[in-house]
Design an enzyme around this catalytic site. Sequence first.
Site, PDB file in Angstrom:
ATOM      1  N   ASP A 262      -2.107  -0.305 -12.066  1.00 56.16           N
ATOM      2  CA  ASP A 262      -1.397  -0.896 -10.937  1.00 56.16           C
ATOM      3  C   ASP A 262      -0.035  -1.346 -11.430  1.00 56.16           C
ATOM      4  OD1 ASP A 262      -3.660  -0.457  -9.513  1.00 56.16           O
ATOM      5  OD2 ASP A 262      -4.073  -2.560  -9.038  1.00 56.16           O
TER       6      ASP A 262
ATOM      7  N   ASP B 171      -8.833   0.169   2.809  1.00 56.58           N
ATOM      8  CA  ASP B 171      -9.079  -1.121   2.181  1.00 56.58           C
ATOM      9  C   ASP B 171      -9.707  -2.049   3.217  1.00 56.58           C
ATOM     10  OD1 ASP B 171      -7.702  -0.097  -0.066  1.00 56.58           O
ATOM     11  OD2 ASP B 171      -5.792  -0.688   0.826  1.00 56.58           O
TER      12      ASP B 171
END
Length: 240
Positions: free
Chosen positions: A8, A130
């Site tokens: 990330d 998500d």
Amino acid sequence: MKILPAIDLKNGNCVRLVQGDFNQLTNYSLDPINQAQEFLDYGFKYLHIVDLDGAQTGSQDNLPIIKKLASNPQLSLEVGGGIRSIKEASEMLQLGVTRIIVGTALFETANFLSELQSNFDPDQIVLGLDFKTINNQQMIFTHGWQNESSVSLMEFLNSYSYFTNILATDISLDGAMQGPSLKAYDNIIKAFQCINLIASGGISSIKDIEALSKLGCKEVVVGKAIYEQAISLKELSNAM
């Protein structure tokens, strides 16, 4: 089981969030190029890359890093974060990225799904869904997990079937290392046997990966457990 180590990116560094909260960010001050090479050294050739700056704001400040990673012929990448147009998706694939993850634009841009279908093969696209469980429903969140949509995960999957790579991340567990959302994943796999469910969020041990495999998950993203050394790369490579 295909295991995808996660990188990330924020401000050029490897970071991790807790439950999608940008105020709970751990900056590991690791060079992402070196980190990718370490993953490769342990046999991980497929990496999961998320541009958190892109996910949060739509900017693509980490594009030079992604471009450099994609230029490595030994690596395959799935990349997400801020890809909100057909042009941006095409440009990412032209860099050499194997799969792109799209999320927010699915719910904000009219006809985006149909345009994706017209322009890309199913294996080039991952739908990033998500979610948080609210009143026993898995509700989809957008904009780097900041905004709740009005669409549930099951409702979305019931309405669309062309793209079958589904990255389902339980935001409430992501970065918490409390185990994955096994019940939600079990329900999804049983209801939609044709999808390739990519599990993400909460992985803290090899036992978690084994439990996901038993459910029928063929791919799993592992992030914080690696950086916090809860799972060694040697252990992880043996689980592939």
